[in-house]
Scaffold this active site. Structure first.
Site, PDB file in Angstrom:
ATOM      1  N   GLU A  78     -74.032 -55.875 -11.517  1.00  0.00           N
ATOM      2  CA  GLU A  78     -73.863 -54.472 -11.173  1.00  0.00           C
ATOM      3  C   GLU A  78     -75.001 -53.974 -10.266  1.00  0.00           C
ATOM      4  OE1 GLU A  78     -73.272 -50.511 -13.913  1.00  0.00           O
ATOM      5  OE2 GLU A  78     -72.394 -52.408 -14.588  1.00  0.00           O
ATOM      6  N   HIS A  93     -68.812 -48.003 -14.110  1.00  0.00           N
ATOM      7  CA  HIS A  93     -69.708 -47.735 -15.243  1.00  0.00           C
ATOM      8  C   HIS A  93     -69.668 -46.261 -15.641  1.00  0.00           C
ATOM      9  CE1 HIS A  93     -73.525 -49.483 -17.318  1.00  0.00           C
ATOM     10  NE2 HIS A  93     -72.923 -48.600 -18.100  1.00  0.00           N
ATOM     11  N   ARG A 129     -71.414 -54.607 -21.795  1.00  0.00           N
ATOM     12  CA  ARG A 129     -72.399 -55.082 -20.830  1.00  0.00           C
ATOM     13  C   ARG A 129     -71.745 -56.123 -19.926  1.00  0.00           C
ATOM     14  NH1 ARG A 129     -74.253 -51.226 -22.371  1.00  0.00           N
ATOM     15  NH2 ARG A 129     -76.245 -50.787 -23.401  1.00  0.00           N
TER      16      ARG A 129
END
Length: 360
Positions: free
Chosen positions: A302, A320, A273
């Site tokens: 993000e 990602h 994360r």
């Protein structure tokens, strides 16, 4: 409220109306829903991230379940709208659910699902790929070649880090962290130091057995150590891979103080994360320590990166994609569909995380 947005409809006469906020890989998940009397509506709007108003328009006046994405803000507004539309189920197409207010789901009687398990090895492989790319300066070398700058071999050209025999540190030795550790240990004969609140017994047994195998074949055995503190891992490891959950205790887990105790030529990898790393502090550390390298799949804000990160040659950054293998993404879509079906058909059981499970 936003205007209705474009949809692709499968099985228009289905009894249950299920909405997917994105098209997902594969067709099995579609067949699962349509074969079980669901009218499936897939959003085809070109927006990368849908707003709350967009999703409200998708839910409409009648909706039995929704398959959503980790980029969406699933809180009280959306769960109450889903309840008013007669819905009982929501599934995130992700193992994480930091974008989901589970208490809001509970208060509105919505069961919430996620999709763990199928992305363990794929995510671990991406973390290993980032490790290699950063340690051996693959991206820098690739850009150098493409720019036409290579005019012959040189002794100091893109010298990086050897992994064999070094120490890999794992913060969070759950499914993904342990899978990554096994890859690095078996693949590169690295020693292990890990930190986790719980003992990783299976991982320890694996390293012990592999060490005995190496010794029996005349090679240096690998070793493992469970660290008493996370700081012990950061000080001792040559490669550090982060695999914690994200909560109040792990936000900015990697901060200026902890960056400072790492080895100057360490490799730091994060495919967990984004907010577990203080990205501003990381940029400053990369600037001050050009031999320190990082591989990132996730980011604090993000889809944006903190200023300066994109300019760092000692950073490998990817968008990602840890779960982005065909098999895994199709599996995630299938699990998400099963989660929604589980609330309507007793023959299905998904991976439900909400404490209130109405029909399961």
């Amino acid at each position: 409220m936003a205007k209705p947005i474009s949809m692709e409809v499968w099985n228009p006469s289905g009894k249950y109306r299920v909405v997917s906020t994105k098209s997902m890989p594969g067709t099995r998940w579609i067949r699962l829903l349509t074969d079980n009397d669901c009218r499936l509506e897939i959003c085809t709007d070109p927006k990368t991230i849908l707003s709350v108003d967009d999703i409200l328009a998708l839910i409409g006046d009648r909706c039995d379940g929704v398959i959503g994405q980790l980029t969406e803000d699933w809180g009280e507004v959306l769960f109450s709208a889903l309840k008013r539309a007669g819905g009982t189920a929501f599934s995130n197409m992700a193992v994480g659910y930091n974008n989901v207010d589970v208490e809001a789901a509970n208060s509105n009687g919505i069961a919430v699902g996620n999709t763990p398990g199928v992305l363990t090895e794929t995510t671990a492989e991406l973390a290993a790929s980032l490790t290699l790319s950063a340690a051996r300066r693959i991206v820098e070398a690739d850009q150098f070649m493409r720019a036409g700058l290579y005019d012959g071999w040189l002794p100091h050209l893109f010298v990086g880090n050897l992994l064999k025999g070094q120490t890999v540190g794992v913060i969070g030795a759950g499914r993904i962290g342990s899978a990554y550790a096994r890859m690095m240990i078996e693949g590169f004969k690295m020693n292990l130091i890990y930190y986790d609140l719980y003992q990783a017994t299976r991982l320890e047994k694996f390293v012990t057995a592999y060490g005995e195998f190496l010794k029996a074949n005349g090679e240096q055995p690998v070793t493992w150590k469970r660290a008493a503190t996370m700081e012990d891992v950061l000080r001792e490891a040559d490669v550090i891979s982060l695999h914690p959950v994200l909560d109040k205790t792990t936000y900015h887990l990697i901060n200026p103080e902890r960056l400072a105790i790492m080895k100057k030529e360490a490799v730091l990898v994060n495919a967990s994360r984004g907010p577990v790393i203080d990205e501003v502090a990381l940029v400053e550390h990369l600037k001050a320590n050009p031999m320190f390298r990082v591989g990132l799949d996730v980011f604090e804000d993000e889809p944006y990166m903190k200023p300066g990160l994109a300019d760092m040659k000692n950073a490998v950054v990817v968008p990602h994609i840890a779960s982005a293998s065909k098999w895994t993404r199709e599996g995630m879509a299938t699990l998400a569909a099963l989660n929604v079906l589980a609330c309507h058909l007793q023959s299905f059981r998904g991976q439900l995380i909400s404490r209130t499970l109405l029909c399961c």
